[in-house]
Design a protein around this motif. Structure first.
Motif, PDB file in Angstrom:
ATOM      1  N   MET A   1      -1.558  20.944 -15.190  1.00 38.77           N
ATOM      2  CA  MET A   1      -1.068  20.001 -14.213  1.00 38.77           C
ATOM      3  C   MET A   1      -2.256  19.546 -13.364  1.00 38.77           C
ATOM      4  N   ASP A   2      -2.316  18.252 -13.103  1.00 38.74           N
ATOM      5  CA  ASP A   2      -3.389  17.681 -12.302  1.00 38.74           C
ATOM      6  C   ASP A   2      -2.821  17.027 -11.049  1.00 38.74           C
ATOM      7  N   LEU A   3      -3.543  17.148  -9.975  1.00 41.91           N
ATOM      8  CA  LEU A   3      -3.215  16.417  -8.759  1.00 41.91           C
ATOM      9  C   LEU A   3      -3.849  15.037  -8.899  1.00 41.91           C
ATOM     10  N   ILE A   4      -3.024  13.988  -8.982  1.00 35.74           N
ATOM     11  CA  ILE A   4      -3.567  12.657  -9.234  1.00 35.74           C
ATOM     12  C   ILE A   4      -3.483  11.725  -8.034  1.00 35.74           C
ATOM     13  N   TYR A   5      -2.695  12.078  -7.006  1.00 34.68           N
ATOM     14  CA  TYR A   5      -2.538  11.184  -5.863  1.00 34.68           C
ATOM     15  C   TYR A   5      -2.108  11.989  -4.647  1.00 34.68           C
ATOM     16  N   ILE A   6      -2.626  11.608  -3.498  1.00 31.98           N
ATOM     17  CA  ILE A   6      -2.214  12.224  -2.232  1.00 31.98           C
ATOM     18  C   ILE A   6      -1.759  11.109  -1.301  1.00 31.98           C
ATOM     19  N   TRP A   7      -0.571  11.242  -0.751  1.00 29.68           N
ATOM     20  CA  TRP A   7      -0.070  10.308   0.266  1.00 29.68           C
ATOM     21  C   TRP A   7      -0.021  11.051   1.595  1.00 29.68           C
ATOM     22  N   VAL A   8      -0.644  10.485   2.620  1.00 28.80           N
ATOM     23  CA  VAL A   8      -0.684  11.115   3.937  1.00 28.80           C
ATOM     24  C   VAL A   8       0.037  10.201   4.921  1.00 28.80           C
ATOM     25  N   ALA A   9       1.164  10.674   5.443  1.00 27.52           N
ATOM     26  CA  ALA A   9       1.899   9.897   6.438  1.00 27.52           C
ATOM     27  C   ALA A   9       1.169   9.942   7.780  1.00 27.52           C
ATOM     28  N   GLN A  10       0.777  11.155   8.229  1.00 30.96           N
ATOM     29  CA  GLN A  10       0.033  11.315   9.477  1.00 30.96           C
ATOM     30  C   GLN A  10      -0.632  12.676   9.480  1.00 30.96           C
ATOM     31  N   TYR A  11      -1.960  12.700   9.533  1.00 33.21           N
ATOM     32  CA  TYR A  11      -2.707  13.952   9.630  1.00 33.21           C
ATOM     33  C   TYR A  11      -4.082  13.619  10.186  1.00 33.21           C
ATOM     34  N   GLY A  12      -4.403  14.131  11.348  1.00 31.17           N
ATOM     35  CA  GLY A  12      -5.699  13.855  11.966  1.00 31.17           C
ATOM     36  C   GLY A  12      -5.904  12.365  12.167  1.00 31.17           C
ATOM     37  N   VAL A  13      -7.009  11.850  11.655  1.00 27.48           N
ATOM     38  CA  VAL A  13      -7.297  10.416  11.802  1.00 27.48           C
ATOM     39  C   VAL A  13      -6.687   9.596  10.662  1.00 27.48           C
ATOM     40  N   ILE A  14      -6.014  10.250   9.720  1.00 29.46           N
ATOM     41  CA  ILE A  14      -5.441   9.556   8.566  1.00 29.46           C
ATOM     42  C   ILE A  14      -3.985   9.213   8.862  1.00 29.46           C
ATOM     43  N   ASN A  15      -3.644   7.934   8.684  1.00 31.59           N
ATOM     44  CA  ASN A  15      -2.295   7.470   8.981  1.00 31.59           C
ATOM     45  C   ASN A  15      -1.839   6.485   7.905  1.00 31.59           C
ATOM     46  N   GLN A  16      -0.733   6.814   7.220  1.00 30.99           N
ATOM     47  CA  GLN A  16      -0.150   5.944   6.198  1.00 30.99           C
ATOM     48  C   GLN A  16      -1.195   5.515   5.156  1.00 30.99           C
ATOM     49  N   GLU A  17      -1.815   6.503   4.515  1.00 33.27           N
ATOM     50  CA  GLU A  17      -2.895   6.209   3.565  1.00 33.27           C
ATOM     51  C   GLU A  17      -2.711   7.023   2.290  1.00 33.27           C
ATOM     52  N   GLY A  18      -3.031   6.428   1.160  1.00 35.00           N
ATOM     53  CA  GLY A  18      -2.961   7.099  -0.124  1.00 35.00           C
ATOM     54  C   GLY A  18      -4.339   7.251  -0.729  1.00 35.00           C
ATOM     55  N   PHE A  19      -4.522   8.320  -1.505  1.00 34.83           N
ATOM     56  CA  PHE A  19      -5.811   8.609  -2.135  1.00 34.83           C
ATOM     57  C   PHE A  19      -5.591   8.885  -3.615  1.00 34.83           C
ATOM     58  N   GLN A  58     -13.990  19.445 -21.639  1.00 36.85           N
ATOM     59  CA  GLN A  58     -13.743  20.427 -20.587  1.00 36.85           C
ATOM     60  C   GLN A  58     -13.673  19.764 -19.205  1.00 36.85           C
ATOM     61  N   ILE A  59     -14.264  18.596 -19.056  1.00 39.82           N
ATOM     62  CA  ILE A  59     -14.298  17.900 -17.768  1.00 39.82           C
ATOM     63  C   ILE A  59     -13.416  16.666 -17.866  1.00 39.82           C
ATOM     64  N   ARG A  60     -12.330  16.641 -17.096  1.00 39.80           N
ATOM     65  CA  ARG A  60     -11.418  15.502 -17.155  1.00 39.80           C
ATOM     66  C   ARG A  60     -11.880  14.360 -16.261  1.00 39.80           C
ATOM     67  N   ASP A  61     -12.063  14.633 -14.995  1.00 41.10           N
ATOM     68  CA  ASP A  61     -12.451  13.612 -14.023  1.00 41.10           C
ATOM     69  C   ASP A  61     -13.445  14.210 -13.041  1.00 41.10           C
ATOM     70  N   VAL A  62     -14.286  13.378 -12.518  1.00 39.58           N
ATOM     71  CA  VAL A  62     -15.178  13.757 -11.433  1.00 39.58           C
ATOM     72  C   VAL A  62     -14.798  12.882 -10.245  1.00 39.58           C
ATOM     73  N   ILE A  63     -14.414  13.518  -9.151  1.00 42.04           N
ATOM     74  CA  ILE A  63     -13.955  12.805  -7.961  1.00 42.04           C
ATOM     75  C   ILE A  63     -14.901  13.109  -6.817  1.00 42.04           C
ATOM     76  N   ALA A  64     -15.281  12.091  -6.073  1.00 41.35           N
ATOM     77  CA  ALA A  64     -16.129  12.265  -4.896  1.00 41.35           C
ATOM     78  C   ALA A  64     -15.411  11.666  -3.689  1.00 41.35           C
ATOM     79  N   ILE A  65     -15.490  12.354  -2.575  1.00 43.15           N
ATOM     80  CA  ILE A  65     -14.926  11.849  -1.321  1.00 43.15           C
ATOM     81  C   ILE A  65     -16.110  11.495  -0.433  1.00 43.15           C
ATOM     82  N   VAL A  66     -16.300  10.215  -0.198  1.00 44.21           N
ATOM     83  CA  VAL A  66     -17.441   9.747   0.582  1.00 44.21           C
ATOM     84  C   VAL A  66     -16.955   8.847   1.710  1.00 44.21           C
ATOM     85  N   GLY A  67     -17.737   8.764   2.761  1.00 41.87           N
ATOM     86  CA  GLY A  67     -17.401   7.900   3.880  1.00 41.87           C
ATOM     87  C   GLY A  67     -18.269   8.210   5.081  1.00 41.87           C
ATOM     88  N   MET A  68     -18.150   7.357   6.073  1.00 45.57           N
ATOM     89  CA  MET A  68     -18.919   7.530   7.304  1.00 45.57           C
ATOM     90  C   MET A  68     -18.382   8.720   8.093  1.00 45.57           C
TER      91      MET A  68
END
Length: 79
Positions: A1-19, A58-68
């Motif tokens: 099983m893979d985690l393919i999407y995250i929806w955040v309604a409200q957490y910290g500075v994240i509001n109504q955003e999907g990843f 053996q490697i399905r995806d490579v994901i990077a989280i980048v930002g200011m």
């Protein structure tokens, strides 16, 4: 099983955003109630036709989280 999407309604500075965490799928969520559906969010998942895996099996995806600074990178990881 893979985690393919995250929806955040409200957490910290994240509001109504999907990843999207997978290059294999195009995923979107609309926060628009529809008259014939008793739900707030509309989820759309489509297979990415242009997806090409360049990594070994053996490697399905490579994901990077980048930002200011202050953009919510640590919040996503803590979530």
């Amino acid at each position: 099983m893979d985690l393919i999407y995250i929806w955040v309604a409200q957490y910290g500075v994240i509001n109504q955003e999907g990843f999207n965490l997978s290059a294999q799928f195009d995923i979107s969520i609309k926060n628009e109630p529809m008259e014939f559906l008793p739900i707030e969010y509309q989820l759309t998942i489509r297979a990415n036709k242009d997806y090409c895996n360049i990594f070994p099996e053996q490697i399905r995806d490579v994901i990077a989280i980048v930002g200011m600074n202050g953009s919510g990178k640590s919040s996503i990881l803590n979530l």
